[in-house]
Design a protein around this motif. Structure first.
Motif, short mmCIF file in Angstrom:
data_model
loop_
_atom_site.label_atom_id
_atom_site.label_comp_id
_atom_site.label_asym_id
_atom_site.label_seq_id
_atom_site.Cartn_x
_atom_site.Cartn_y
_atom_site.Cartn_z
N LYS A 91 0.92 -1.16 0.10
CA LYS A 91 -0.06 0.10 0.09
C LYS A 91 0.90 1.37 0.04
CE LYS A 91 -3.90 -2.27 2.40
NZ LYS A 91 -3.63 -3.67 2.23
N LEU A 92 2.19 1.23 0.47
CA LEU A 92 3.11 2.27 0.25
C LEU A 92 3.29 2.77 -1.01
CD1 LEU A 92 4.12 3.88 2.95
CD2 LEU A 92 3.09 1.46 3.35
N PRO A 93 3.94 1.89 -1.85
CA PRO A 93 4.35 2.33 -3.21
C PRO A 93 3.02 2.83 -3.91
CG PRO A 93 4.74 -0.01 -3.05
CD PRO A 93 4.32 0.56 -1.70
N TRP A 94 1.84 2.25 -3.59
CA TRP A 94 0.49 2.67 -4.37
C TRP A 94 0.21 3.91 -3.83
CZ3 TRP A 94 -3.98 4.72 -3.12
CH2 TRP A 94 -4.85 4.65 -4.28
N THR A 95 0.42 4.31 -2.69
CA THR A 95 0.20 5.71 -2.28
C THR A 95 1.12 6.68 -2.54
OG1 THR A 95 -0.88 4.70 -0.25
CG2 THR A 95 -0.11 7.18 -0.16
N ARG A 96 2.26 6.11 -2.89
CA ARG A 96 3.35 6.99 -3.60
C ARG A 96 2.83 7.33 -4.86
NH1 ARG A 96 7.67 3.96 -3.54
NH2 ARG A 96 7.48 3.45 -5.48
N LYS A 97 2.41 6.47 -5.50
CA LYS A 97 1.96 6.76 -7.00
C LYS A 97 0.64 7.54 -7.11
CE LYS A 97 3.87 2.16 -8.34
NZ LYS A 97 3.81 0.93 -9.03
N HIS A 98 -0.25 7.08 -6.36
CA HIS A 98 -1.59 7.66 -6.39
C HIS A 98 -2.21 8.78 -5.50
CE1 HIS A 98 -2.60 4.46 -9.35
NE2 HIS A 98 -1.96 3.65 -8.46
N ARG A 99 -1.25 8.92 -4.65
CA ARG A 99 -1.71 10.03 -3.60
C ARG A 99 -0.46 10.43 -3.10
NH1 ARG A 99 -6.11 6.37 -0.50
NH2 ARG A 99 -7.84 6.70 -1.80
N PRO A 100 0.58 11.27 -3.97
CA PRO A 100 1.87 12.03 -3.71
C PRO A 100 1.95 12.81 -2.74
CG PRO A 100 1.07 12.32 -5.97
CD PRO A 100 -0.05 11.59 -5.47
N ASP A 101 0.85 13.55 -2.53
CA ASP A 101 0.92 14.63 -1.35
C ASP A 101 0.84 13.99 -0.03
OD1 ASP A 101 1.09 16.50 -3.26
OD2 ASP A 101 -1.26 17.18 -3.26
N ALA A 102 -0.16 12.98 0.13
CA ALA A 102 -0.19 12.21 1.30
C ALA A 102 1.08 11.43 1.41
CB ALA A 102 -1.44 11.10 1.23
N TYR A 103 1.75 10.98 0.52
CA TYR A 103 2.95 10.18 1.06
C TYR A 103 4.24 11.12 1.08
CZ TYR A 103 6.45 6.16 0.37
OH TYR A 103 7.34 5.38 0.52
N ARG A 104 4.09 12.31 0.75
CA ARG A 104 5.19 13.40 1.12
C ARG A 104 5.27 13.64 2.40
NH1 ARG A 104 3.97 16.21 -2.77
NH2 ARG A 104 2.84 17.89 -1.91
N GLN A 105 3.89 13.77 3.04
CA GLN A 105 3.65 14.32 4.39
C GLN A 105 3.62 13.28 5.25
OE1 GLN A 105 0.06 17.33 4.75
NE2 GLN A 105 0.19 16.74 2.59
N LEU A 106 3.72 11.79 4.78
CA LEU A 106 3.74 10.78 5.69
C LEU A 106 4.76 11.13 6.82
CD1 LEU A 106 2.47 7.75 6.37
CD2 LEU A 106 4.25 7.04 4.64
N ALA A 107 4.50 10.83 8.09
CA ALA A 107 5.27 10.67 9.16
C ALA A 107 5.15 9.27 9.72
CB ALA A 107 5.00 11.82 10.20
N SER A 108 3.99 8.78 10.05
CA SER A 108 3.89 7.69 10.82
C SER A 108 2.89 6.50 10.06
CB SER A 108 2.87 7.67 12.07
OG SER A 108 3.91 8.52 12.90
N ILE A 109 3.43 5.51 9.67
CA ILE A 109 2.87 4.22 9.26
C ILE A 109 1.90 3.60 10.26
CG2 ILE A 109 2.99 1.96 7.96
CD1 ILE A 109 5.40 3.15 6.81
N MET A 110 0.78 3.61 10.11
CA MET A 110 -0.27 2.86 11.23
C MET A 110 -1.02 1.96 10.93
SD MET A 110 -1.09 6.04 13.97
CE MET A 110 -0.09 7.10 14.68
N LEU A 111 -1.37 0.78 11.63
CA LEU A 111 -2.25 -0.28 11.35
C LEU A 111 -3.46 0.23 11.90
CD1 LEU A 111 -0.04 -3.31 11.72
CD2 LEU A 111 -0.55 -2.24 9.51
N PRO A 112 -4.69 -0.30 11.60
CA PRO A 112 -5.87 0.18 12.09
C PRO A 112 -5.99 0.15 13.67
CG PRO A 112 -6.41 -0.88 10.11
CD PRO A 112 -4.89 -1.17 10.50
N HIS A 113 -5.62 -0.78 14.38
CA HIS A 113 -5.59 -0.90 15.75
C HIS A 113 -4.41 -0.10 16.30
CE1 HIS A 113 -1.81 -3.48 17.26
NE2 HIS A 113 -2.44 -3.01 18.42
#
Length: 504
Positions: A136-158
């Motif tokens: 889901k990370l490379p998908w986000t980098r390709k399709h939601r580049p703004d979100a990926y650029r601002q990403l500080a924490s990778i969280m799972l739902p729980h």
């Protein structure tokens, strides 16, 4: 009286179980349904704030007196999801879920960069399968580049729910092993798998610290006040829904086989050592109690029965009655229930298909039975791999929504030719989260708390719901299961030959 609460943040709903451990009694169970954003590309997403709103709704249903008695909370969450969060704690995009199959190309890209599927197993114990967080990370980098650029924490739902409850960021090894990055043998992140996911960025800097299974944290005072809880409430490490369901069914020692019949279907068994398969026929996960949890997951279980019931305009609550006059084998109908693609076997582009239709057998009862049988056969197909590996089991502990059906309980007993036992607390994941909260709370107040002893004391079986294999049904199902296997083999060959063009 002190209460512990288990929250299960699932795909279809959030559930809350409030448990009184002194009296071995669930004093309240509440739920709130959730929406699902589904795309034609296989995407499956939810807004993270939907989970929080549902949690608020569930706590509001508890009486003030019950809320005042809560001492600990444990959170169970759907595995493999990805919640992108910025440095300020703001969610940047909808959460991609475990059943999202839009990232198969990214799975292949990561495994190629790491040196192939076999190399991934050597590095982390698992390949990167569709739905796993890593893709889901490379998908986000390709399709939601703004979100990926601002990403500080990778969280799972729980993890995100824990963050909301406490204001702190952490992850535990059970849920973390479903990302594809954790070396399950050592419980450490694999730098090679992280680099294969993104060669230009240090993803390790975005991962919360890993904590021990019995860790616990203070609830944030503003959240305690908002929910009407004491400020001394502790929040346990939590875990993935399969890990919590293992706890809720007493699967914390070797030799127990648990099966969850939920949106997905899962089989899991506790181990006191890593159980990695070189051919990746099962997921080699860690448990949320300090051990390991080899697991088989199919992506389509109650999804199949619910889709058939919806198409014919009835509720799954009436399913047993609808199929009462049908026989094992559904009069020749076979359903491959791959509505969401499939993970076991690894067929992300597969779709559901119906076989054996004639002029007389296409009835709603037969089709509903075929959906139930297809979901059960898919789990049996994974179970056979464990049998081939010499893992013995004497009974099945059944949980999840499908366990409420007497017909399905009997079908599982007959298809697997094993006795079926059903825990008295049917909300396995939520109850497991409550027991983990109890463990963490007791560990904070005394040393050497034995989780196996907690499970023996609190996980009780409802003998009224048990089922024994019926010899004639066992024989009938075995023949139809072989027919299912033939259709599955044909589908595997077909989708393998078309996977490249589907990925383009």
């Amino acid at each position: 009286m002190s209460l512990v609460v288990g929250l299960d943040v699932g795909t279809q709903s959030v559930k809350l179980v409030a448990y009184d451990p002194a009296n071995h009694q669930v004093v309240a169970t509440h739920g709130q349904s959730l929406q699902l954003i589904a795309g034609n590309d296989g995407s499956r997403e939810q807004e993270a704030h939907w989970w929080i709103d549902a949690i608020r709704h569930c706590f509001a249903k508890l009486s003030p007196a019950q809320r005042a008695q809560i001492v600990a909370i444990g959170v169970s969450g759907q595995q493999h999801g990805f919640v992108p969060v910025d440095a300020a704690g703001t969610v940047l995009a909808p959460a991609k879920l475990w059943c999202d199959t839009s990232t198969q190309r990214e799975c292949d890209e990561i495994m190629t960069a790491a040196g192939g599927e076999q190399r991934c197993v050597e590095l982390a114990g698992n390949p990167i399968l569709v739905g796993y967080t890593a893709s889901k990370l490379p998908w986000t980098r390709k399709h939601r580049p703004d979100a990926y650029r601002q990403l500080a924490s990778i969280m799972l739902p729980h993890d995100y729910v824990n963050f909301w409850l406490t204001g702190e960021r952490w992850m535990e090894s059970g849920d973390a092993s479903g990302t594809g990055w954790l070396d399950v043998r050592t419980r450490q992140w694999s730098s090679t798998m992280l680099a294969a996911t993104d060669t230009q960025r240090d993803l390790a800097a975005c991962l919360p610290p890993l904590v021990a299974a019995d860790a616990n944290f203070s609830i944030a005072p503003p959240i305690a006040d908002e929910l009407g809880l004491p400020r001394h409430v502790r929040v346990s490490a939590g875990g993935g829904d399969n890990m919590m369901a293992a706890i809720g069914t007493g699967n914390v020692v070797p030799g127990v086989l648990s099966m969850s019949l939920g949106t997905s279907g899962t089989l899991f068994a506790y181990a006191d050592h890593p159980v990695v398969d070189a051919d990746a026929r099962w997921a080699a996960f860690c448990s949320s109690t300090g051990g390991w949890l080899p697991l088989i997951c199919t992506m389509n279980c109650t999804v199949a029965t619910e889709n058939v019931a919806r198409a014919f305009g009835f509720s799954t609550r009436d399913g047993d009655a609808i199929m009462a006059d049908t026989q094992p084998g559904a009069d020749g109908l076979t359903l491959l229930p791959f509505f969401n693609g499939e993970r076991t076997p690894n067929l992300p582009y597969a779709r559901a298909s119906l076989h054996g239709v004639d002029l007389n057998n296409l009835t709603r009862g037969n089709l509903y039975r075929a959906a139930m049988e297809g979901a059960t056969y898919a789990l049996r197909n994974g179970y056979d791999a464990w049998c081939d590996a010499g893992l013995p089991f004497n009974a099945i502990r059944l949980t999840g929504g499908g366990s409420h059906s007497q017909a399905w309980r009997q079908m599982v007993a007959d298809v697997f030719n094993l006795p079926v036992e059903v825990p008295a607390q049917v909300e396995g994941a939520a109850f497991g989260a409550a027991l983990q909260a109890l463990w963490a709370y007791e560990s904070a107040h005394q040393s050497n708390t034995d989780f196996a002893a907690i499970a023996r004391e609190h996980v009780l079986l409802d003998e009224r719901l048990s089922a024994q294999p019926n010899a004639s049904n066992v024989a009938a199902y075995e023949g139809h299961y072989q027919q299912f296997q033939r259709h599955l083999q044909n589908a595997t060959v077909f989708y393998a030959s078309h996977s490249t063009e589907r990925a383009v």
